[in-house]
Design a protein around this motif. Sequence first.
Motif, PDB file in Angstrom:
ATOM      1  N   GLN A  97       0.871  -1.178   0.000  1.00 45.05           N
ATOM      2  CA  GLN A  97       0.000   0.000   0.000  1.00 45.05           C
ATOM      3  C   GLN A  97       0.904   1.222   0.000  1.00 45.05           C
ATOM      4  OE1 GLN A  97      -3.917   0.851   2.263  1.00 45.05           O
ATOM      5  NE2 GLN A  97      -2.343   1.541   3.688  1.00 45.05           N
ATOM      6  N   THR A 106      -2.973   3.974  -3.161  1.00 41.50           N
ATOM      7  CA  THR A 106      -3.483   2.785  -3.837  1.00 41.50           C
ATOM      8  C   THR A 106      -4.767   2.353  -3.139  1.00 41.50           C
ATOM      9  OG1 THR A 106      -2.112   1.390  -2.403  1.00 41.50           O
ATOM     10  CG2 THR A 106      -1.199   1.981  -4.550  1.00 41.50           C
ATOM     11  N   LYS A 107      -5.533   1.536  -3.797  1.00 42.54           N
ATOM     12  CA  LYS A 107      -6.785   1.058  -3.200  1.00 42.54           C
ATOM     13  C   LYS A 107      -6.485  -0.091  -2.247  1.00 42.54           C
ATOM     14  CE  LYS A 107      -9.602   2.478  -7.154  1.00 42.54           C
ATOM     15  NZ  LYS A 107     -10.503   2.042  -8.252  1.00 42.54           N
ATOM     16  N   GLU A 125      -0.377   0.322 -10.442  1.00 40.47           N
ATOM     17  CA  GLU A 125      -1.096   1.132  -9.453  1.00 40.47           C
ATOM     18  C   GLU A 125      -0.119   1.796  -8.496  1.00 40.47           C
ATOM     19  OE1 GLU A 125      -4.503  -0.659  -7.514  1.00 40.47           O
ATOM     20  OE2 GLU A 125      -4.606  -2.195  -9.081  1.00 40.47           O
TER      21      GLU A 125
END
Length: 264
Positions: A103, A116-117, A125
């Motif tokens: 992350q 990031t998701k 990403e």
Amino acid sequence: MPQPESAELHPEGWEPWQIGEPLEQIDWLQSVIQSPRVISGLTTVQRSYGPGAGRPTKPVPVDLDMYVDSSGSMPDPRQRISYLALAGAIIALSALRAGSSVQVTLWSGKGHTLATKGFVRNEHEVLAVLTGFFGGGTSFPIHLLRETFKTRRAHNTHILMISDDGITTMFDQDEQGNDGWDISARALDNGGAGGTMALNMPADWDNTKASKWYQDAYKALKRARDQQGWNINAIARFEDLVEFAQAFSRRHYGPLKTPKKKHA
């Protein structure tokens, strides 16, 4: 290296079956093979069992939660080389190739975050976040650290901060009035794999005589190191972040692989 014992019992061979033991434990076939004339208690045998070696397990690398400073004191990767972005990419890609989830959060002033998701396994990403830029004020997104480590993560996670002395804003109160020190301690505890800070500041930061602002910041960093266990790395020049990133990657995710040269 010896393998840990498995909880499941495995057959090891045969041992005599004696009168008084459960009849169903007799291995009749093996008893006949060993002696065609079966005499209970003399020629009868039964299977013996014991713990077997567990299957060798591949070490699971820790996940990575990385926060990269994108305030006005940092270089804009869209205009010139950003060693923060480069170091972040080296570390994140090393983690992904080792099998970890990553992350990444880019941050600046309040409300200026790009992330990031959650924890992802997609390098595109990750790089999309690392190459962004805000260039605003300096206010660490305490709420993101709080929410990420509100509870214990299923996978051990190392927390990495790439910044300068402005990282000490993570110890302020959050928007709910929570103490940043408490959030930091909980994050380290629930992450389970420690935390590292790579900060652009003098190598002798913990001994230098600085202005009051820097003294306050350095005092907070000493507390973070001594009381909470943060591993603080002073990066005197931004260029030195590359060397830090390589060492960090080797330590946490194994040796860096360089492409083989092609021979003509």
